[in-house]
Design an enzyme around this catalytic site. Structure first.
Site, PDB file in Angstrom:
ATOM      1  N   GLU A 153       1.653  24.874 -18.944  1.00  0.00           N
ATOM      2  CA  GLU A 153       1.870  25.861 -19.547  1.00  0.00           C
ATOM      3  C   GLU A 153       0.944  27.093 -19.458  1.00  0.00           C
ATOM      4  O   GLU A 153      -0.189  26.971 -19.040  1.00  0.00           O
ATOM      5  CB  GLU A 153       1.825  25.592 -21.142  1.00  0.00           C
ATOM      6  CG  GLU A 153       2.818  24.317 -21.659  1.00  0.00           C
ATOM      7  CD  GLU A 153       2.920  24.070 -22.999  1.00  0.00           C
ATOM      8  OE1 GLU A 153       3.972  23.784 -23.371  1.00  0.00           O
ATOM      9  OE2 GLU A 153       1.745  23.847 -23.545  1.00  0.00           O
ATOM     10  N   CYS A 166      -3.203  33.315 -20.410  1.00  0.00           N
ATOM     11  CA  CYS A 166      -3.997  32.082 -20.781  1.00  0.00           C
ATOM     12  C   CYS A 166      -3.466  31.066 -19.565  1.00  0.00           C
ATOM     13  O   CYS A 166      -2.260  30.773 -19.579  1.00  0.00           O
ATOM     14  CB  CYS A 166      -3.926  31.575 -22.121  1.00  0.00           C
ATOM     15  SG  CYS A 166      -4.802  30.077 -22.348  1.00  0.00           S
ATOM     16  N   CYS A 173      -5.706  16.903 -18.931  1.00  0.00           N
ATOM     17  CA  CYS A 173      -7.110  17.016 -18.883  1.00  0.00           C
ATOM     18  C   CYS A 173      -7.572  15.668 -18.912  1.00  0.00           C
ATOM     19  O   CYS A 173      -7.294  14.902 -19.898  1.00  0.00           O
ATOM     20  CB  CYS A 173      -7.435  17.900 -19.905  1.00  0.00           C
ATOM     21  SG  CYS A 173      -9.137  18.513 -19.893  1.00  0.00           S
ATOM     22  N   CYS A 177     -11.262  15.353 -25.406  1.00  0.00           N
ATOM     23  CA  CYS A 177     -11.803  15.866 -26.512  1.00  0.00           C
ATOM     24  C   CYS A 177     -10.809  15.438 -27.668  1.00  0.00           C
ATOM     25  O   CYS A 177      -9.677  15.770 -27.501  1.00  0.00           O
ATOM     26  CB  CYS A 177     -12.049  17.432 -26.440  1.00  0.00           C
ATOM     27  SG  CYS A 177     -13.096  17.733 -25.046  1.00  0.00           S
ATOM     28  N   CYS A 180      -8.161  17.917 -29.287  1.00  0.00           N
ATOM     29  CA  CYS A 180      -7.331  18.742 -28.511  1.00  0.00           C
ATOM     30  C   CYS A 180      -5.984  17.956 -28.028  1.00  0.00           C
ATOM     31  O   CYS A 180      -6.043  16.764 -27.446  1.00  0.00           O
ATOM     32  CB  CYS A 180      -8.154  19.152 -27.449  1.00  0.00           C
ATOM     33  SG  CYS A 180      -7.203  19.895 -26.069  1.00  0.00           S
ATOM     34  N   GLY A 234      -6.205  22.025 -19.244  1.00  0.00           N
ATOM     35  CA  GLY A 234      -7.151  21.404 -18.195  1.00  0.00           C
ATOM     36  C   GLY A 234      -8.639  22.061 -18.577  1.00  0.00           C
ATOM     37  O   GLY A 234      -9.043  22.693 -19.127  1.00  0.00           O
ATOM     38  N   GLU A 235      -9.659  21.290 -17.741  1.00  0.00           N
ATOM     39  CA  GLU A 235     -11.042  21.906 -17.711  1.00  0.00           C
ATOM     40  C   GLU A 235     -11.099  22.217 -16.292  1.00  0.00           C
ATOM     41  O   GLU A 235     -11.382  21.783 -15.360  1.00  0.00           O
ATOM     42  CB  GLU A 235     -11.940  20.321 -17.887  1.00  0.00           C
ATOM     43  CG  GLU A 235     -13.416  20.772 -17.263  1.00  0.00           C
ATOM     44  CD  GLU A 235     -14.130  21.908 -17.864  1.00  0.00           C
ATOM     45  OE1 GLU A 235     -14.290  22.133 -19.087  1.00  0.00           O
ATOM     46  OE2 GLU A 235     -14.652  22.723 -17.101  1.00  0.00           O
ATOM     47  N   SER A 267     -13.897  29.169 -18.696  1.00  0.00           N
ATOM     48  CA  SER A 267     -14.360  28.215 -19.536  1.00  0.00           C
ATOM     49  C   SER A 267     -14.715  26.819 -19.202  1.00  0.00           C
ATOM     50  O   SER A 267     -14.129  26.448 -18.301  1.00  0.00           O
ATOM     51  CB  SER A 267     -13.716  28.495 -20.615  1.00  0.00           C
ATOM     52  OG  SER A 267     -12.630  27.827 -20.787  1.00  0.00           O
ATOM     53  N   LEU A 291     -18.744  25.229 -26.879  1.00  0.00           N
ATOM     54  CA  LEU A 291     -19.786  24.337 -27.419  1.00  0.00           C
ATOM     55  C   LEU A 291     -18.987  23.342 -28.640  1.00  0.00           C
ATOM     56  O   LEU A 291     -19.257  22.060 -28.499  1.00  0.00           O
ATOM     57  CB  LEU A 291     -20.859  25.040 -27.752  1.00  0.00           C
ATOM     58  CG  LEU A 291     -22.042  24.290 -28.155  1.00  0.00           C
ATOM     59  CD1 LEU A 291     -22.858  23.898 -26.637  1.00  0.00           C
ATOM     60  CD2 LEU A 291     -23.133  25.458 -28.818  1.00  0.00           C
ATOM     61  N   ASN A 369      -6.511  25.188 -34.322  1.00  0.00           N
ATOM     62  CA  ASN A 369      -5.082  24.911 -34.889  1.00  0.00           C
ATOM     63  C   ASN A 369      -4.752  23.412 -34.857  1.00  0.00           C
ATOM     64  O   ASN A 369      -4.969  22.799 -33.990  1.00  0.00           O
ATOM     65  CB  ASN A 369      -4.210  25.827 -33.776  1.00  0.00           C
ATOM     66  CG  ASN A 369      -4.466  27.155 -33.893  1.00  0.00           C
ATOM     67  OD1 ASN A 369      -4.344  27.804 -34.783  1.00  0.00           O
ATOM     68  ND2 ASN A 369      -4.993  27.703 -32.573  1.00  0.00           N
ATOM     69  N   CYS A 412      -5.564  27.820 -28.164  1.00  0.00           N
ATOM     70  CA  CYS A 412      -6.491  26.741 -27.330  1.00  0.00           C
ATOM     71  C   CYS A 412      -6.458  25.421 -28.044  1.00  0.00           C
ATOM     72  O   CYS A 412      -6.388  25.475 -29.261  1.00  0.00           O
ATOM     73  CB  CYS A 412      -7.992  27.476 -27.511  1.00  0.00           C
ATOM     74  SG  CYS A 412      -8.058  28.978 -26.692  1.00  0.00           S
TER      75      CYS A 412
HETATM   76  S1  SF4 Z   1      -8.329  21.131 -22.307  1.00  0.00           S
HETATM   77 FE1  SF4 Z   1     -10.488  21.682 -23.043  1.00  0.00          FE
HETATM   78  S2  SF4 Z   1     -10.716  20.762 -25.368  1.00  0.00           S
HETATM   79 FE2  SF4 Z   1      -8.744  19.908 -24.357  1.00  0.00          FE
HETATM   80  S3  SF4 Z   1      -9.362  17.967 -23.525  1.00  0.00           S
HETATM   81 FE3  SF4 Z   1      -9.729  19.336 -21.798  1.00  0.00          FE
HETATM   82  S4  SF4 Z   1     -11.827  20.130 -22.187  1.00  0.00           S
HETATM   83 FE4  SF4 Z   1     -11.440  19.066 -24.086  1.00  0.00          FE
END
Ligand code: SF4
Length: 431
Positions: A153, A166, A173, A177, A180, A234-235, A267, A291, A369, A412
């Protein structure tokens, strides 16, 4: 974390702080460090370590596209396809400046062989499955299907004086986390540089066609995306080479889109070796460290990659980024109710940032969110305000970010393909 029925954190071990309730001088033993929250368990690997997926699962590679190639490779590819090398420059212009992959629009190319040339250089990469609009058309979320059926997306947002996109850098990912939505689905695969760039080109095409915001308003001619944030799925630093190739194309004024590097925010949740690598690149992008907790006790759980690189290491790498590039670093901090929003954590964050000098950093707390069916929800407004006040009072510039796109799950940590998205995607043939 996804659960079938929404649950709320139990409050037994959770001490709320906020105006009039905070006890910043409390002893370490008296601080709430880890909330006793039902249903919060981190996914672990076979050795009992937090689950992290760095390597992209093997899947069929997307077709090679103009935006995957260096300018020199593009010339070679054009020659391979039977045309003189200078045609590469014309195709770059059509794609990066006029946002088209349609051979029929490229009338300055010879008709004979044009279709084959464009099919070889600009193969379709993203099939639009769905488009959701909110904020009276000023925010648009796109759901894209990739060549192998993976879903990603991007979210386009018009603000006063700028247009932000964005973008996603991976399908899914691997960072796990727990708060998320994307992380809960795991990593499907890395996106190619061209798949990342194509999100920008498609957004620019939509803007050029008057598709963002109120079409009755005038004065939008020549508008295009001014800011990119790598905060979709994604990271980004786990897909380092392709993300950097995409960034180079975005900023290339001769052979790419020609954006300002300052408008691009990369990021990360704190992949320290990759931050160090980024520091050495000669591209002054804005760097953001997500962080979300200033102490390792909590961050080990909220951000599993903290089991590899600790808070202090990530902050040292962020400070080094500022030292080398002169670009002020952003610290992203999702405010999660009763998890990380305590006044003492605001104080600790300020202390750690101030310990590394003045004027190098800006903090962006953002109310989380809630993910559907999740125990994770945003802090109360008074708690948010107190968190921000404490940081500002300690001399750290801090701005509460808005949560544009909330209504369409485009903020996010909310970009994730749902079962409904999957059903919609199944009905759309891949280009
Ligand atoms: S998209 Fe960002 S917040 Fe979500 S799992 Fe991956 S690194 Fe973590």
């Amino acid at each position: 974390m996804t659960e079938s029925t929404p649950a709320r954190p139990t409050d037994t071990a959770v001490r709320r702080t906020g105006p009039g309730r905070s006890e910043p001088g409390r002893s370490e033993a008296g601080r709430q460090v880890r909330p006793a929250t039902e249903g919060w368990s981190q996914k672990k690997d076979a050795e009992g370590r937090p689950m992290l997926q760095f390597a992209s699962p093997k899947r069929g590679k997307p077709p090679v596209h103009l935006a995957d190639l260096t300018p020199e490779q593009r010339v070679e590819k054009v020659k391979e396809l039977g045309m003189p090398g200078f045609r590469a420059k014309q195709i770059e212009k059509h794609y990066f400046r006029h946002f088209t992959s349609d051979a029929a629009e490229m009338t300055d190319l010879p008709a004979a062989g044009r279709d084959e040339l464009i099919a070889g250089l600009l193969p379709p990469l993203l099939t639009e499955v769905r488009r959701l609009e909110t904020d009276r058309g000023d925010t648009i979320k796109f759901l894209w299907k990739l060549h192998d059926g993976a879903l990603v997306e991007s979210v386009l947002m018009r603000y006063t004086g700028r247009i932000t996109l964005c973008v996603s850098s991976q399908a899914g990912c691997g960072m796990n986390c727990p708060f998320c939505a994307t992380g809960q689905a795991g990593l499907t695969r890395n996106m190619s540089a061209a798949e990342i760039v194509e999100q920008v080109v498609r957004a620019n095409r939509l803007i050029a066609d008057g598709g963002l915001g109120d079409p009755r308003k005038v004065g939008h001619e020549g508008e295009r995306v001014t800011n990119i944030v790598f905060m979709g799925m994604g990271e980004p630093l786990a897909n380092y080479a392709r993300v950097m190739q995409a960034v180079r194309t975005m900023v290339d004024k001769d052979h790419g889109i020609g954006m300002s590097a300052r408008g691009i925010t990369v990021s990360t949740v704190g992949l320290v070796p990759a931050i160090q690598k980024l520091t050495k690149e000669d591209i002054p992008v804005t760097f953001a460290l997500s962080l979300h907790a200033p102490d390792d006790q909590l961050r080990d759980e909220l951000i599993p990659v903290n089991s590899r690189w600790k808070v202090d290491e990530a902050l040292d790498a962020a400070r080094a980024y500022f030292d080398t590039t002169g670009r002020r670093v952003s610290i992203e901090y999702a405010l999660i109710k009763d998890m990380n929003d305590h006044a003492w954590r605001a104080d600790l964050l300020a202390e750690k940032l101030n310990a590394r000098g003045k004027g190098w950093v800006h903090v962006n707390p953002i109310p989380l969110n809630p993910t559907p069916g999740s125990i994770w929800t945003s802090s109360e407004p008074d708690v948010q305000n107190e968190f921000v006040r404490r940081l500002n009072e300690a001399g750290i510039p801090t701005t509460l970010r808005d949560t544009r796109g909330k209504e369409i799950d485009g903020a996010c940590g909310q970009l994730v393909a749902t079962e409904d998205d999957q059903r919609a995607a199944d009905t759309v043939p891949t280009a």
